[in-house]
Enzyme design. Structure first.
Site, PDB file in Angstrom:
ATOM      1  N   GLU A   1     117.650 101.642  32.777  1.00 48.59           N
ATOM      2  CA  GLU A   1     116.664 101.091  33.717  1.00 48.59           C
ATOM      3  C   GLU A   1     115.895  99.929  33.080  1.00 48.59           C
ATOM      4  OE1 GLU A   1     114.675 104.749  34.785  1.00 48.59           O
ATOM      5  OE2 GLU A   1     113.469 104.692  32.967  1.00 48.59           O
TER       6      GLU A   1
ATOM      7  N   CYS B   1      86.752  83.375  33.036  1.00 46.85           N
ATOM      8  CA  CYS B   1      85.531  83.397  32.230  1.00 46.85           C
ATOM      9  C   CYS B   1      85.587  84.412  31.104  1.00 46.85           C
ATOM     10  CB  CYS B   1      84.338  83.669  33.137  1.00 46.85           C
ATOM     11  SG  CYS B   1      84.189  82.390  34.364  1.00 46.85           S
ATOM     12  N   GLU B   2      86.510  84.212  30.197  1.00 46.76           N
ATOM     13  CA  GLU B   2      86.647  85.030  28.986  1.00 46.76           C
ATOM     14  C   GLU B   2      87.102  84.083  27.901  1.00 46.76           C
ATOM     15  OE1 GLU B   2      86.490  88.511  28.640  1.00 46.76           O
ATOM     16  OE2 GLU B   2      85.984  88.749  30.751  1.00 46.76           O
TER      17      GLU B   2
HETATM   18  C1  LIG Z   1     110.288 104.778  31.911  1.00 44.77           C
HETATM   19  C2  LIG Z   1     110.496 103.308  31.827  1.00 44.77           C
HETATM   20  N1  LIG Z   1     111.685 102.822  32.165  1.00 44.77           N
HETATM   21  C3  LIG Z   1     111.934 101.486  32.117  1.00 44.77           C
HETATM   22  C4  LIG Z   1     110.971 100.598  31.712  1.00 44.77           C
HETATM   23  C5  LIG Z   1     111.293  99.140  31.674  1.00 44.77           C
HETATM   24  O1  LIG Z   1     111.198  98.623  30.399  1.00 44.77           O
HETATM   25  P1  LIG Z   1     111.564  97.116  30.128  1.00 44.77           P
HETATM   26  O2  LIG Z   1     110.853  96.294  31.126  1.00 44.77           O
HETATM   27  O3  LIG Z   1     111.130  96.867  28.750  1.00 44.77           O
HETATM   28  O4  LIG Z   1     113.054  97.000  30.264  1.00 44.77           O
HETATM   29  C6  LIG Z   1     109.710 101.067  31.343  1.00 44.77           C
HETATM   30  C7  LIG Z   1     108.674 100.130  30.885  1.00 44.77           C
HETATM   31  O5  LIG Z   1     107.770 100.380  30.166  1.00 44.77           O
HETATM   32  C8  LIG Z   1     109.466 102.466  31.409  1.00 44.77           C
HETATM   33  O6  LIG Z   1     108.279 102.977  31.074  1.00 44.77           O
END
Ligand SMILES: Cc1ncc(COP(=O)(O)O)c(C=O)c1O
Length: 443
Positions: free
Chosen positions: A294, A365-366
């Site tokens: 993913e 504004c930081e």
């Molecule tokens: C459970 C999970 N899957 C996938 C991702 C996607 O990660 P990335 O955008 O680094 O590929 C994240 C991002 O933190 C995540 O927490």
């Protein structure tokens, strides 16, 4: 073999006959004039290319299923492109569930993640037929079972585990180390499985899920993650006689924000993952599981740039030279949050001689609202258009209305065509949810 996440710029970036930068066949100065700045620009060809890189890289393990981690950039148009490339989705909120649903995504290809999913979010996930829920903790196991029971359904789940792997990325984007807020510790898995098998009969467990972090440049740790997941499947089968046949290794592959970043390619991580997976299948004697990935950042970051108009400038006596742009930490929180670094060019002067080292300040504004510290650029004038690269991921998705500034628009470019995929917020949008109680109204 190289893959798209290793490119600093969208694949279609070039200097056109007018001497301006163009992406997707669209002149960036014309886009800035037509849609205003700040403007997020997203190159469709680059998104489709990285999706193909992932699919090609993993084709020697046919049981691979690609999901896009929506948190990197969740819009209906992006969801439609990823779905069209055959990807499923990792979502983490009812907002992301609703966005992919409205984009026409097949909800059976959606996985719902998160360490504190609410009753309402879990209910929506069940009602819209989300394919898998990755359960993060004991509280959620019990809550989800209750909701599933009240809907008279058996819900398909994974268990999110903390594999105890530390990757070398920013501490805030590490997730797989032992002291993490995400997932079941390895020592808690058996209790969770026992509860599912004996008490939570409205939950059906299919496998294990882990994610070790983000903006990862190491490759071998993916192999270690695979070994932990497969070993656990085998151990659980031995102990509970359950055949779990899904492993999800999360996302995390890095991208090239600056010239000094050298992220691995999709092909390199695929080789490591598939080789180790095949070895572990042999070693632990399990049936080949379905392998889910993913990625978020590596799918969408390279495709995106942000255009800003240069405004005021300031030379600190004996100090830095600042140029300020019309956006900053509210449209790109990463520099102020993680000290993230970016590369930029002047879209109307891409081939001008580099003349000075300047700091690009945001308009918010930081004092910490600095987009790029010390970048070498040509002579600059007010009105120049700055193109900041690699802003597709975790920019719009983390954007805020700090200082009550409207969020920018986003355009999708492809084949010399540009289409708005997120409208620029208006002043009316900003106050649209405000309510003045009657007693405060001037009568
Ligand atoms: C459970 C999970 N899957 C996938 C991702 C996607 O990660 P990335 O955008 O680094 O590929 C994240 C991002 O933190 C995540 O927490």
């Amino acid at each position: 073999m190289k893959s798209t996440n290793q490119s600093l710029k969208p694949l279609t970036t070039k200097i056109n006959d007018a001497g301006n930068l163009e992406i997707g066949g669209c002149d960036l100065i014309s886009l800035a004039e037509k849609y205003g700045t700040p403007l997020y620009v997203l190159d469709e060809e680059t998104i489709r290319n990285i999706c193909k890189d992932y699919k090609n890289a993993f084709k020697s393990y046919p049981k691979t299923k690609m999901m896009y981690a929506s948190k990197a950039l969740c819009t209906m148009a992006v969801s439609a492109i990823a779905a069209n490339e055959g990807f499923g989705f990792d979502v983490v909120s009812s907002g992301e569930i609703y966005t992919v649903y409205k984009a026409g995504v097949d909800m059976s290809k959606v996985l719902f993640n998160g360490n504190n999913k609410s009753f309402d979010e879990l209910t929506l996930a069940i009602e819209l037929g989300v394919g898998r829920i990755s359960v993060d903790n004991f509280f959620e196991l019990s809550l989800l079972n209750e909701i599933a029971k009240s809907h008279n359904k058996v819900v398909d789940i994974l268990l999110r585990i903390t594999p105890g792997i530390e990757c070398h990325t920013h501490e805030y984007i590490q997730t797989g180390h032992l002291d993490s807020k995400f997932g079941f510790d390895l020592t808690q898995i058996d209790d969770a499985v026992e509860l599912i098998l004996n008490d939570y009969t409205n939950l059906k467990l299919h496998g294990l899920h882990a994610h070790i972090g983000s903006q990862i440049f190491e490759t071998l740790i993916y192999g270690d993650e695979i070994e932990i997941l497969v070993k656990e499947l085998a151990r659980l089968d031995e102990k509970f006689n359950i055949k779990l046949n899904e492993i999800n290794v999360g996302g995390g592959l890095g991208v090239k924000y600056t010239n000094s970043d050298v992220p691995p390619s999709t092909y390199e991580i695929a080789d490591i993952i598939i080789k180790r997976l095949k070895e572990c299948i042999e070693k632990y004697g399990i049936e080949p599981p379905t392998l889910f990935l993913e990625p978020g950042r590596s799918i969408i970051s390279t495709a995106g740039v942000t255009l800003y108009t240069l405004g005021s400038s300031k030379q600190v006596p004996k100090g830095k030279k600042y140029f300020a742009v019309d956006g900053g930490m509210a449209d790109n929180a990463r520099p102020s949050m993680y000290r993230a670094e970016y590369f930029a060019q002047v879209a109307n002067k891409p081939d001008y001689e580099l003349a000075q080292t300047v700091t690009i300040a945001g308009r918010f504004c930081e004092s910490g609202d600095i987009l790029i510290n010390n970048i070498t650029l040509p002579e600059l004038e007010e009105g120049d258009i700055l193109c900041v690269y690699n802003t597709g991921a975790y920019n719009y998705s983390m954007a805020s209305n700090y200082n009550r500034v409207q969020k920018p628009a986003m355009v999708l470019v492809n084949n010399s065509q540009s289409d708005i995929i997120i409208k620029r917020e208006t002043l009316e949008d900003l106050i649209s949810l405000d309510v003045i109680p009657d007693r405060l109204k001037n009568k």
